[in-house]
Enzyme design. Structure first.
Site, PDB file in Angstrom:
ATOM      1  N   ASP A 157       2.850   5.658  -6.688  1.00  0.00           N
ATOM      2  CA  ASP A 157       4.079   5.534  -5.908  1.00  0.00           C
ATOM      3  C   ASP A 157       5.328   5.441  -6.764  1.00  0.00           C
ATOM      4  O   ASP A 157       6.439   5.517  -6.244  1.00  0.00           O
ATOM      5  CB  ASP A 157       3.994   4.289  -5.012  1.00  0.00           C
ATOM      6  CG  ASP A 157       2.957   4.464  -3.918  1.00  0.00           C
ATOM      7  OD1 ASP A 157       2.912   5.554  -3.349  1.00  0.00           O
ATOM      8  OD2 ASP A 157       2.198   3.520  -3.663  1.00  0.00           O
ATOM      9  N   HIS A 190      -2.154  -2.108  -9.957  1.00  0.00           N
ATOM     10  CA  HIS A 190      -3.155  -1.544  -9.059  1.00  0.00           C
ATOM     11  C   HIS A 190      -4.389  -2.412  -9.092  1.00  0.00           C
ATOM     12  O   HIS A 190      -4.732  -2.966 -10.137  1.00  0.00           O
ATOM     13  CB  HIS A 190      -3.521  -0.118  -9.493  1.00  0.00           C
ATOM     14  CG  HIS A 190      -4.131   0.675  -8.389  1.00  0.00           C
ATOM     15  ND1 HIS A 190      -5.457   0.623  -8.099  1.00  0.00           N
ATOM     16  CD2 HIS A 190      -3.556   1.505  -7.487  1.00  0.00           C
ATOM     17  CE1 HIS A 190      -5.686   1.395  -7.061  1.00  0.00           C
ATOM     18  NE2 HIS A 190      -4.562   1.941  -6.660  1.00  0.00           N
ATOM     19  N   HIS A 224       0.876  -1.181   0.000  1.00  0.00           N
ATOM     20  CA  HIS A 224       0.000   0.000   0.000  1.00  0.00           C
ATOM     21  C   HIS A 224       0.913   1.230   0.000  1.00  0.00           C
ATOM     22  O   HIS A 224       1.731   1.400  -0.899  1.00  0.00           O
ATOM     23  CB  HIS A 224      -0.918  -0.101   1.227  1.00  0.00           C
ATOM     24  CG  HIS A 224      -2.068   0.856   1.267  1.00  0.00           C
ATOM     25  ND1 HIS A 224      -2.407   1.667   0.229  1.00  0.00           N
ATOM     26  CD2 HIS A 224      -2.969   1.128   2.256  1.00  0.00           C
ATOM     27  CE1 HIS A 224      -3.463   2.395   0.554  1.00  0.00           C
ATOM     28  NE2 HIS A 224      -3.822   2.093   1.789  1.00  0.00           N
TER      29      HIS A 224
HETATM   30  N1  CMC Z   1       5.079  -6.581 -10.647  1.00  0.00           N
HETATM   31  C1  CMC Z   1       4.987  -7.799 -11.280  1.00  0.00           C
HETATM   32  N2  CMC Z   1       3.849  -8.484 -11.372  1.00  0.00           N
HETATM   33  C2  CMC Z   1       2.758  -7.961 -10.810  1.00  0.00           C
HETATM   34  C3  CMC Z   1       2.764  -6.723 -10.157  1.00  0.00           C
HETATM   35  C4  CMC Z   1       3.996  -6.030 -10.105  1.00  0.00           C
HETATM   36  N3  CMC Z   1       4.072  -4.846  -9.482  1.00  0.00           N
HETATM   37  N4  CMC Z   1       1.529  -6.428  -9.690  1.00  0.00           N
HETATM   38  C5  CMC Z   1       0.751  -7.478 -10.043  1.00  0.00           C
HETATM   39  N5  CMC Z   1       1.504  -8.393 -10.733  1.00  0.00           N
HETATM   40  C6  CMC Z   1       1.009  -9.637 -11.325  1.00  0.00           C
HETATM   41  C7  CMC Z   1       0.680 -10.662 -10.252  1.00  0.00           C
HETATM   42  O1  CMC Z   1       1.790 -11.460  -9.932  1.00  0.00           O
HETATM   43  C8  CMC Z   1      -0.444 -11.430 -10.924  1.00  0.00           C
HETATM   44  O2  CMC Z   1       0.157 -12.272 -11.895  1.00  0.00           O
HETATM   45  P1  CMC Z   1      -0.481 -13.725 -12.189  1.00  0.00           P
HETATM   46  O3  CMC Z   1      -1.828 -13.460 -12.776  1.00  0.00           O
HETATM   47  O4  CMC Z   1       0.463 -14.364 -13.149  1.00  0.00           O
HETATM   48  O5  CMC Z   1      -0.549 -14.411 -10.871  1.00  0.00           O
HETATM   49  C9  CMC Z   1      -1.210 -10.353 -11.708  1.00  0.00           C
HETATM   50  O6  CMC Z   1      -0.232  -9.330 -11.983  1.00  0.00           O
HETATM   51  C10 CMC Z   1      -2.378  -9.755 -10.944  1.00  0.00           C
HETATM   52  O7  CMC Z   1      -1.884  -9.200  -9.719  1.00  0.00           O
HETATM   53  P2  CMC Z   1      -2.588  -9.295  -8.322  1.00  0.00           P
HETATM   54  O8  CMC Z   1      -1.543  -9.443  -7.266  1.00  0.00           O
HETATM   55  O9  CMC Z   1      -3.681 -10.322  -8.377  1.00  0.00           O
HETATM   56  O10 CMC Z   1      -3.268  -7.868  -8.251  1.00  0.00           O
HETATM   57  P3  CMC Z   1      -3.870  -7.187  -6.943  1.00  0.00           P
HETATM   58  O11 CMC Z   1      -4.977  -6.343  -7.410  1.00  0.00           O
HETATM   59  O12 CMC Z   1      -4.184  -8.209  -5.905  1.00  0.00           O
HETATM   60  O13 CMC Z   1      -2.654  -6.314  -6.388  1.00  0.00           O
HETATM   61  C11 CMC Z   1      -1.154  -4.526  -6.016  1.00  0.00           C
HETATM   62  C12 CMC Z   1      -2.519  -4.957  -6.590  1.00  0.00           C
HETATM   63  C13 CMC Z   1      -1.023  -3.024  -6.081  1.00  0.00           C
HETATM   64  C14 CMC Z   1      -1.062  -4.966  -4.543  1.00  0.00           C
HETATM   65  C15 CMC Z   1      -0.047  -5.210  -6.862  1.00  0.00           C
HETATM   66  O14 CMC Z   1      -0.120  -4.780  -8.192  1.00  0.00           O
HETATM   67  C16 CMC Z   1       1.337  -4.943  -6.287  1.00  0.00           C
HETATM   68  O15 CMC Z   1       1.773  -5.646  -5.381  1.00  0.00           O
HETATM   69  N6  CMC Z   1       2.067  -3.901  -6.806  1.00  0.00           N
HETATM   70  C17 CMC Z   1       3.359  -3.528  -6.248  1.00  0.00           C
HETATM   71  C18 CMC Z   1       3.173  -2.734  -4.986  1.00  0.00           C
HETATM   72  C19 CMC Z   1       2.674  -1.325  -5.263  1.00  0.00           C
HETATM   73  O16 CMC Z   1       3.182  -0.634  -6.135  1.00  0.00           O
HETATM   74  N7  CMC Z   1       1.698  -0.891  -4.452  1.00  0.00           N
HETATM   75  C20 CMC Z   1       1.149   0.466  -4.537  1.00  0.00           C
HETATM   76  C21 CMC Z   1      -0.265   0.451  -4.988  1.00  0.00           C
HETATM   77  S1  CMC Z   1      -0.863   2.071  -5.446  1.00  0.00           S
HETATM   78  C22 CMC Z   1      -0.891   3.042  -4.043  1.00  0.00           C
HETATM   79  C23 CMC Z   1      -1.570   2.452  -2.875  1.00  0.00           C
HETATM   80  O17 CMC Z   1      -2.613   1.830  -2.950  1.00  0.00           O
HETATM   81  O18 CMC Z   1      -1.054   2.670  -1.794  1.00  0.00           O
END
Ligand code: CMC
Length: 434
Positions: free
Chosen positions: A363, A307, A268
């Site tokens: 971010d 996201h 987050h």
């Molecule tokens: N790098 C590489 N792969 C990713 C990333 C990433 N940053 N984000 C998602 N994926 C992949 C993930 O592994 C999954 O792949 P697969 O379908 O093969 O298993 C697919 O994309 C879908 O991801 P998810 O984890 O199911 O998506 P989510 O909606 O649960 O997670 C998230 C959203 C923001 C937690 C995630 O994208 C992430 O961890 N990003 C990196 C951390 C980040 O930048 N967070 C800040 C978010 S914005 C500001 C805030 O909210 O605070």
């Protein structure tokens, strides 16, 4: 217009049900009538991580993740970032309308006159270890404020709520600046009421021996824009925490402490700090392809990418890129920007990221700006928390005044043991299970 319904046939009973659809949702409670017999509890929904569940009706923030749209109270984020100050936007979020000139004047005056911390709160903060993480200090200090303002527990009293809102928005920069100076072993600087919200924050951060702190106007405005971009983002993890804890009628200081704790996580608000760590780990532009390959092989995530809601470019990231240019004219270019731009360029052309609709989020670039301004990465999430408190409070107030809301309490699907016979300790043997 005809009420839309969905029809459900339960093949366990052959019974038909017609559920009304409102705002693209069915009420989960309407499913309870679907039973296999009188002893059946009724159908529930299973939705870990709230992937497809609306937990509230809200009139505060609108996001269209597929089209990359973000609006506060109907105003596009781009327009607000260009024309408003952060405090004007905070007013909009909390009261629903942009303030008139007189309303804004009073609002700014009131917030400015709630920036001081009680001296015992200052001493409380002095008690932290020299290298305490600023987010830990922020979370604990927010909780501690609840002991200074016990009347804040009267959450149904509108005038009282307004008072606590002024206190929280007013004191966030003071707490944040104190966490910063504590880490550097510098004496705390008291707020200066002649200065604007962000100028005063900069004063409390960076004033040394000069009699009056002069903030660089470009940096003060850049910080103000960053605050606007971070002010609210509908039902994200920390806001959901604020609503959930607040639904127990917990006071807003304790609820905000809980929300700030949620924000601290690296998935987050902690992501902005993690982006800087990642860029330093990559080290130079030429190492970007190898790093992206590693990520695609399943070794970690590209921090600042992806996201839950945006499946398009995060509109905030666009504004931040523009703001970065203004900041770098004053501070000089942050070398990490070149690595970040290369990372973005390569990722946006890569099938892995295209397929999963992973774009830079808020971010990705914010940390690079913060670092150019002189902030250490440990403080980045605190910088996110300062403005987000306006969003938390707007959402908390909306929840408290919503007659449909009650204490937040999800159901579960129990997958543990059925009732078992108890075995006394002496009869359980000596094996050590791992
Ligand atoms: N790098 C590489 N792969 C990713 C990333 C990433 N940053 N984000 C998602 N994926 C992949 C993930 O592994 C999954 O792949 P697969 O379908 O093969 O298993 C697919 O994309 C879908 O991801 P998810 O984890 O199911 O998506 P989510 O909606 O649960 O997670 C998230 C959203 C923001 C937690 C995630 O994208 C992430 O961890 N990003 C990196 C951390 C980040 O930048 N967070 C800040 C978010 S914005 C500001 C805030 O909210 O605070």
């Amino acid at each position: 217009m005809k009420q839309r319904t969905v029809k459900i046939v339960d093949d366990a009973t052959d019974l038909n049900y017609s559920l009304p659809v409102e705002n693209g949702t069915v009420r989960a409670m309407d499913l309870r009538q679907i039973k296999t017999g009188p002893d059946d509890f009724g159908l529930m929904t299973y939705d870990p991580a709230f992937m497809n569940t609306a937990s509230c009706r809200s009139a505060i923030t609108f996001i269209d993740g597929d089209r990359g749209i973000l609006q506060y109270r109907g105003y596009p984020i781009e327009v607000l970032a260009e024309h408003c100050s952060y405090l004007e936007v905070a007013y909009l979020l909390i009261f629903g309308e942009l303030p008139t000139q007189a309303e804004l004047k009073n609002w700014v005056y009131d917030i400015t006159h709630h920036t001081m911390l009680h001296e015992t709160t200052k001493s409380f903060m002095e008690g932290f270890r020299y290298n305490a993480h600023p987010m830990g200090m922020l979370v604990s200090t927010l909780a501690a404020l609840s002991t200074i303002y016990p009347e804040s527990k009267h959450v149904f009293d509108a005038a009282n709520r307004r008072h606590q809102i002024l206190r929280l928005i007013g004191k966030m920069p003071t707490i944040a600046a104190y966490t910063y100076r504590h880490g550097l072993g510098l004496p705390y600087v008291y707020p200066d009421n002649d200065l604007s919200y962000t100028e005063n924050f900069m004063n409390m951060l960076w004033k040394m021996v000069e009699p009056k702190y002069q903030a660089n106007p470009v940096l003060a405005r850049a910080l103000d824009i960053l605050f606007i971009l971070h002010a609210d983002h509908e039902q994200n993890c920390s806001t959901n925490t604020m609503r959930c804890v607040g639904s127990a009628q917990t006071d807003p200081f304790l609820s905000s402490a809980a929300a700030a704790a949620a924000l601290a996580g690296p998935l987050h608000g902690g992501a902005n700090e993690a982006v800087l760590v990642m860029l330093d780990e990559i080290g130079s532009k030429d190492k970007v392809p190898a790093y992206v390959k590693k990520i695609k092989e399943g070794h970690g995530k590209l921090m600042g990418f992806g996201h839950r809601v945006y499946k398009n470019y995060d509109p905030r990231a666009k504004i931040i890129k523009w703001t970065a240019e203004q900041v770098f004219e004053v501070t000089g270019r942050n070398v990490r920007l070149d690595i970040a731009l290369e990372l973005e360029r390569i990722a946006l052309q890569d099938e892995y990221f295209i397929q999963r609709k992973l774009y830079p989020n808020v971010d990705f670039y914010s940390g690079i700006i913060y670092q150019a301004m002189g902030f250490k990465p440990e403080l980045f999430t605190v910088l996110f928390a300062i403005p987000r408190v306006a969003g938390w409070l707007a959402q908390w107030q909306e929840m408290i005044t919503d007659p449909e809301q009650k204490i937040s309490r999800p159901r579960q699907v129990y997958i543990g043991e059925n009732t078992r016979d108890f075995v006394p300790l002496a009869e359980r043997g000596t094996a050590v299970r791992r």
